[in-house]
Design a protein around this motif. Sequence first.
Motif, PDB file in Angstrom:
ATOM      1  N   ILE A 278       0.765  -1.298  -0.159  1.00 52.71           N
ATOM      2  CA  ILE A 278       0.060   0.051  -0.024  1.00 52.71           C
ATOM      3  C   ILE A 278       0.861   1.260   0.061  1.00 52.71           C
ATOM      4  CG2 ILE A 278      -1.710   1.498   1.433  1.00 52.71           C
ATOM      5  CD1 ILE A 278      -3.105  -1.129   2.303  1.00 52.71           C
ATOM      6  N   GLY A 279       2.050   1.181   0.872  1.00 55.12           N
ATOM      7  CA  GLY A 279       2.858   2.360   0.725  1.00 55.12           C
ATOM      8  C   GLY A 279       3.408   2.574  -0.646  1.00 55.12           C
ATOM      9  N   ALA A 280       3.916   1.441  -1.173  1.00 53.82           N
ATOM     10  CA  ALA A 280       4.257   1.734  -2.520  1.00 53.82           C
ATOM     11  C   ALA A 280       3.334   2.237  -3.567  1.00 53.82           C
ATOM     12  CB  ALA A 280       4.969   0.278  -3.067  1.00 53.82           C
ATOM     13  N   LEU A 281       2.065   1.891  -3.421  1.00 53.43           N
ATOM     14  CA  LEU A 281       1.253   2.493  -4.454  1.00 53.43           C
ATOM     15  C   LEU A 281       0.873   3.827  -3.975  1.00 53.43           C
ATOM     16  CD1 LEU A 281      -1.316  -0.537  -4.531  1.00 53.43           C
ATOM     17  CD2 LEU A 281       0.051   0.270  -6.570  1.00 53.43           C
ATOM     18  N   LEU A 282       0.960   4.302  -2.726  1.00 52.18           N
ATOM     19  CA  LEU A 282       0.557   5.619  -2.434  1.00 52.18           C
ATOM     20  C   LEU A 282       1.757   6.607  -2.981  1.00 52.18           C
ATOM     21  CD1 LEU A 282      -0.768   5.250   1.261  1.00 52.18           C
ATOM     22  CD2 LEU A 282      -1.975   5.792  -1.205  1.00 52.18           C
ATOM     23  N   ALA A 283       3.004   6.114  -3.023  1.00 51.76           N
ATOM     24  CA  ALA A 283       4.086   6.732  -3.336  1.00 51.76           C
ATOM     25  C   ALA A 283       4.039   7.005  -5.055  1.00 51.76           C
ATOM     26  CB  ALA A 283       5.466   6.100  -3.056  1.00 51.76           C
ATOM     27  N   ILE A 284       3.681   5.840  -5.728  1.00 52.41           N
ATOM     28  CA  ILE A 284       3.514   5.858  -7.191  1.00 52.41           C
ATOM     29  C   ILE A 284       2.627   6.747  -7.148  1.00 52.41           C
ATOM     30  CG2 ILE A 284       2.960   4.689  -9.146  1.00 52.41           C
ATOM     31  CD1 ILE A 284       4.245   2.207  -8.078  1.00 52.41           C
ATOM     32  N   PHE A 285       1.417   6.845  -6.832  1.00 47.93           N
ATOM     33  CA  PHE A 285       0.261   7.677  -7.099  1.00 47.93           C
ATOM     34  C   PHE A 285       0.912   9.456  -6.868  1.00 47.93           C
ATOM     35  CE2 PHE A 285      -3.015   4.555  -5.031  1.00 47.93           C
ATOM     36  CZ  PHE A 285      -2.822   3.782  -6.308  1.00 47.93           C
ATOM     37  N   LYS A 544      12.249  -3.436  -4.444  1.00 54.78           N
ATOM     38  CA  LYS A 544      12.232  -4.526  -3.297  1.00 54.78           C
ATOM     39  C   LYS A 544      10.999  -4.855  -2.697  1.00 54.78           C
ATOM     40  CE  LYS A 544      14.115  -4.650   1.389  1.00 54.78           C
ATOM     41  NZ  LYS A 544      14.633  -4.013   2.612  1.00 54.78           N
ATOM     42  N   VAL A 545       9.864  -3.936  -2.662  1.00 49.38           N
ATOM     43  CA  VAL A 545       8.594  -4.400  -2.475  1.00 49.38           C
ATOM     44  C   VAL A 545       7.959  -5.281  -3.495  1.00 49.38           C
ATOM     45  CG1 VAL A 545       6.136  -3.541  -1.857  1.00 49.38           C
ATOM     46  CG2 VAL A 545       7.914  -2.486  -1.238  1.00 49.38           C
ATOM     47  N   MET A 546       8.059  -5.044  -4.729  1.00 53.56           N
ATOM     48  CA  MET A 546       7.775  -6.061  -5.917  1.00 53.56           C
ATOM     49  C   MET A 546       8.340  -7.316  -5.864  1.00 53.56           C
ATOM     50  SD  MET A 546       5.671  -4.223  -7.909  1.00 53.56           S
ATOM     51  CE  MET A 546       5.712  -4.896  -9.573  1.00 53.56           C
ATOM     52  N   LYS A 547       9.611  -7.438  -5.426  1.00 51.82           N
ATOM     53  CA  LYS A 547      10.358  -8.623  -5.188  1.00 51.82           C
ATOM     54  C   LYS A 547       9.767  -9.557  -3.857  1.00 51.82           C
ATOM     55  CE  LYS A 547      15.086 -10.482  -5.509  1.00 51.82           C
ATOM     56  NZ  LYS A 547      16.523 -10.066  -5.452  1.00 51.82           N
ATOM     57  N   GLU A 548       9.676  -8.687  -3.055  1.00 54.99           N
ATOM     58  CA  GLU A 548       8.963  -9.574  -1.775  1.00 54.99           C
ATOM     59  C   GLU A 548       7.750 -10.133  -2.009  1.00 54.99           C
ATOM     60  OE1 GLU A 548       9.250  -6.363   1.148  1.00 54.99           O
ATOM     61  OE2 GLU A 548      11.358  -6.558   1.639  1.00 54.99           O
ATOM     62  N   ARG A 549       7.107  -9.440  -3.093  1.00 54.32           N
ATOM     63  CA  ARG A 549       5.592 -10.031  -3.393  1.00 54.32           C
ATOM     64  C   ARG A 549       5.466 -11.165  -4.340  1.00 54.32           C
ATOM     65  NH1 ARG A 549       1.520  -8.256   0.401  1.00 54.32           N
ATOM     66  NH2 ARG A 549      -0.101  -8.234  -1.341  1.00 54.32           N
TER      67      ARG A 549
END
Length: 552
Positions: A278-285, A544-549
């Motif tokens: 969710i944090g990653a998506l908010l940053a991209i937004f 990193k988040v993408m890789k973890e998922r």
Amino acid sequence: MWKSHPKALPFLFLSEMWERFGYYLMIGIFTLYLKDVETGFAMTEAEASDLYGTFIALVFLTPFIGGLVADRYLGYRTSIISGGLMMGAGYLMMGIHSLPMLYLAMTLVIVGNGFFKPNISTLLGNFYNDEEYKSKKDEGYNIFYMGINVGAFICNFFGAVFENLFGWAAAFSVAGIGMFIGVIVFVLGTKHYGDKTGKKGTQEGDMPFWKIVMFILVPSVVFGVIGWLIKGVASEANLDSAIFGSDSTDAFIFACIPVVLFYSSLYFKAKEDDKKPIGALLAIFAVVILFWAVFKLNGSALNNWGDKYTDREVTGIAKTVTDKIYLTKELEYKKDSVALYDHAFRIQKKDGEVIKEVNYPLYFRNVAKDKLPKEDAKISVWASNLSQSINPFWVIALTPLIVAFFTYLRSRKKEPSTPTKIAFGLLISALSVLVMVLAVKAGQNGSEKVSVLWLFANYGVITIGELLLSPMGLSVVSKLSPVNITSLMMGGWFLATSIGNKLSGVLASMWDKYDDKSNFFWVNFGLLMFATLLMFALLKQLNKVMKERGIN
């Protein structure tokens, strides 16, 4: 192309194509209609840009609530159909020449898009969550995105023909018919949707709907009213003392505050496993807001460039052909009204009143003297809304190449991550603005018209950036969102688009304030470069988040 993808894809592709046909036909003529002195509303450039920016901002703000309602209560099928019907009705009503009717029509489009747009994008993602199609998700969204642009490309030709033959009302009606066709196609594909269209219901920990109404929607309305009423410090550049340039802009920015706070709260209230995505998506937004602020100038400042600063005269065989299919207009040269326009080609004012000159076509104001026709002579020019088809033309032409390029990299296990694609999309988009800086120089700061090839070049470059960013954004939301709030997070992507759209209107309304038009584009370049640097700074953490998922 379809065999390796879900059977629902062609129906969603065609539904979105026809929906975008209607939307972009309407957007292509919207500001031209508002500024039309004879049969429109005779608005100035700033007035039309401000209303345009507010409209397209609200169009992309409502997906926040539309996605949430679909997730919990209505499901995707009902939401998409009802939203499409509202939008179609809104387009039909826009042709009724009355400001109250125009605002009512805009409201229907705004609400209808909220139910249609996030949910058809989410529904597509649902099919690619199956193990069989997971690796094809980016490609699927690219194909889907091409459908959007097929509709956006062909619509402007229909808009030009019907406006030339029958007027604005007929052109808006064609947009409405296109939307209704999109709904019919969607319904025809029902048997291929299976259980993917059902509602997900309220999950444990979700905020109850009454709380969303009381703590988000009601505060948004209250904040919006406060924004409309509150005044800043009056100045020469801000005569009505609105804080951000206009009352509508103030209202919109204030209304967004509770919604932005709500999305921020999703991060703090999320389960530990969901916090990082969710944090990653908010940053991209946050980063892509500036992309949309510049990209959406296509319906305002760049539409104005195509209308007033581009050589649109058609001669020879091209004139014969385009005249017969009603893609051109005849303009009669009147020399005696030139005095109404000052050196910067603004409409002059007399005793505080804007002088509206109907007989003298604005087209001739910056034609080189040696190219001006004789007194009372007529020329043919292609309809200015056709420049709106340049961007979708490039999308259609370049999408297969982009897809093939990344398919090749994937086969060699060198495909960049989705956030990396978005970062390079921002960089390439920034470079496209430099093309318009050169176009201004070529036209000697607007004193002479320039070739339409400048617009082709600008759109060609920014389209590459767009293809690396927009469909990738839809894809990354689908990949990273927790299952129970996928549509809600898709609404967040459109919220970012909405804020960017409003900023686009603010930028476009400043066009007349720049005596040197190249400075207008330099500002846009600076905004995109800032977004680019910010995205590259975030890239390591996002990857990193993408890789973890376990996703790319």
